[in-house]
Design a protein around this motif. Structure first.
Motif, PDB file in Angstrom:
ATOM      1  N   GLY A  42      55.933  85.361  59.549  1.00 17.26           N
ATOM      2  CA  GLY A  42      57.392  85.382  59.477  1.00 17.26           C
ATOM      3  C   GLY A  42      57.950  84.084  58.923  1.00 17.26           C
ATOM      4  N   SER A  43      57.406  82.970  59.356  1.00 14.22           N
ATOM      5  CA  SER A  43      57.842  81.659  58.863  1.00 14.22           C
ATOM      6  C   SER A  43      57.551  81.502  57.378  1.00 14.22           C
ATOM      7  CB  SER A  43      57.159  80.553  59.669  1.00 14.22           C
ATOM      8  OG  SER A  43      57.519  79.290  59.176  1.00 14.22           O
ATOM      9  N   TYR A  44      56.358  81.941  56.962  1.00 15.13           N
ATOM     10  CA  TYR A  44      55.993  81.857  55.543  1.00 15.13           C
ATOM     11  C   TYR A  44      56.989  82.652  54.692  1.00 15.13           C
ATOM     12  CZ  TYR A  44      53.183  81.828  51.304  1.00 15.13           C
ATOM     13  OH  TYR A  44      52.753  81.649  50.014  1.00 15.13           O
ATOM     14  N   ILE A  45      57.298  83.865  55.140  1.00 10.60           N
ATOM     15  CA  ILE A  45      58.231  84.719  54.404  1.00 10.60           C
ATOM     16  C   ILE A  45      59.617  84.082  54.361  1.00 10.60           C
ATOM     17  CG2 ILE A  45      59.447  86.945  54.468  1.00 10.60           C
ATOM     18  CD1 ILE A  45      56.777  88.132  55.564  1.00 10.60           C
ATOM     19  N   ASP A  46      60.054  83.518  55.483  1.00  5.75           N
ATOM     20  CA  ASP A  46      61.376  82.885  55.535  1.00  5.75           C
ATOM     21  C   ASP A  46      61.495  81.707  54.577  1.00  5.75           C
ATOM     22  OD1 ASP A  46      62.199  84.677  57.469  1.00  5.75           O
ATOM     23  OD2 ASP A  46      61.887  83.291  59.158  1.00  5.75           O
ATOM     24  N   HIS A  47      60.388  81.043  54.279  1.00  4.19           N
ATOM     25  CA  HIS A  47      60.408  79.864  53.409  1.00  4.19           C
ATOM     26  C   HIS A  47      59.878  80.145  52.005  1.00  4.19           C
ATOM     27  CE1 HIS A  47      60.657  78.164  57.486  1.00  4.19           C
ATOM     28  NE2 HIS A  47      61.463  77.308  56.892  1.00  4.19           N
ATOM     29  N   LEU A  48      59.632  81.393  51.709  1.00  4.81           N
ATOM     30  CA  LEU A  48      59.089  81.772  50.401  1.00  4.81           C
ATOM     31  C   LEU A  48      60.147  81.620  49.313  1.00  4.81           C
ATOM     32  CD1 LEU A  48      56.648  83.127  48.918  1.00  4.81           C
ATOM     33  CD2 LEU A  48      57.744  85.312  49.411  1.00  4.81           C
TER      34      LEU A  48
END
Length: 186
Positions: free
Chosen positions: A9-15
């Motif tokens: 989720g964090s990776y997607i939010d910062h993509l």
């Protein structure tokens, strides 16, 4: 994204997505103890999926290409890659983030998949894996090839026997090499 693994989720939010790429979130498969066997009668134990070995279990997806219909003999035909592969212990499943090269997908004849994804569709996926052998859930026979299958696996895959036992193939190892968009998912 509350049920997603927090790191994913964090990776997607910062993509910072590139317009030439398409990013697709995939629930690749779940642990057999919680989700049962798939349509192909594959049963992946949680202990196999969740291992931390980079060449086995969920981490081996990082070496997998994105294909259509398991046409994976030529790795150059892959039109994407797995960016993230994570085992979500809470949900007992493997979660992937795929990065698809739009131009490569079109060049390989898969614009239909891109169109469907862009329209918000959810085309089914299927994984390709290598395992040393399959183990029958009923008679415990080890099969190294499909020709070696016992009568249970040859004739009764995914059937529930009168005594309540289900016929499936336990995969004691999972080296994933392919995640494919398919017509009917496993």
């Amino acid at each position: 994204t509350s049920e997603l693994h927090p790191d994913l989720g964090s990776y997607i939010d910062h993509l910072n997505p590139e317009s030439s790429r398409l990013y697709v979130l995939v629930n690749a498969l779940g642990a057999g103890e919680y989700y049962g066997s798939n349509l192909n009668a594959d049963f992946m134990p949680e202990s196999v999926l969740s291992q931390e070995d980079p060449n086995d279990g969920y981490k081996s997806f990082l070496n997998a290409g994105v294909f259509a219909h398991h046409k994976n003999k030529d790795k150059e035909k892959a039109f994407g890659r797995v960016v993230i592969s994570i085992y979500n212990k809470k949900m007992h499943r493997v979660e992937l983030l795929l990065e698809i090269d739009r131009a490569k997908a079109a060049a390989e004849g898969h614009q239909d998949i891109i169109n469907r994804l862009d329209a918000g569709g959810h085309p089914p996926v299927s994984m390709g894996l290598r395992t040393k052998y399959d183990l029958c859930s009923i008679c415990d026979k080890k099969s190294y090839t499909a020709e070696d299958y016992c009568d249970c696996l040859k004739t009764m895959k995914n059937r529930i026997l009168p005594d309540g036992r289900k016929v499936f193939m336990i995969n004691p190892q999972a080296k994933f090499f392919d995640i494919s968009f398919v017509l009917i998912g496993a």
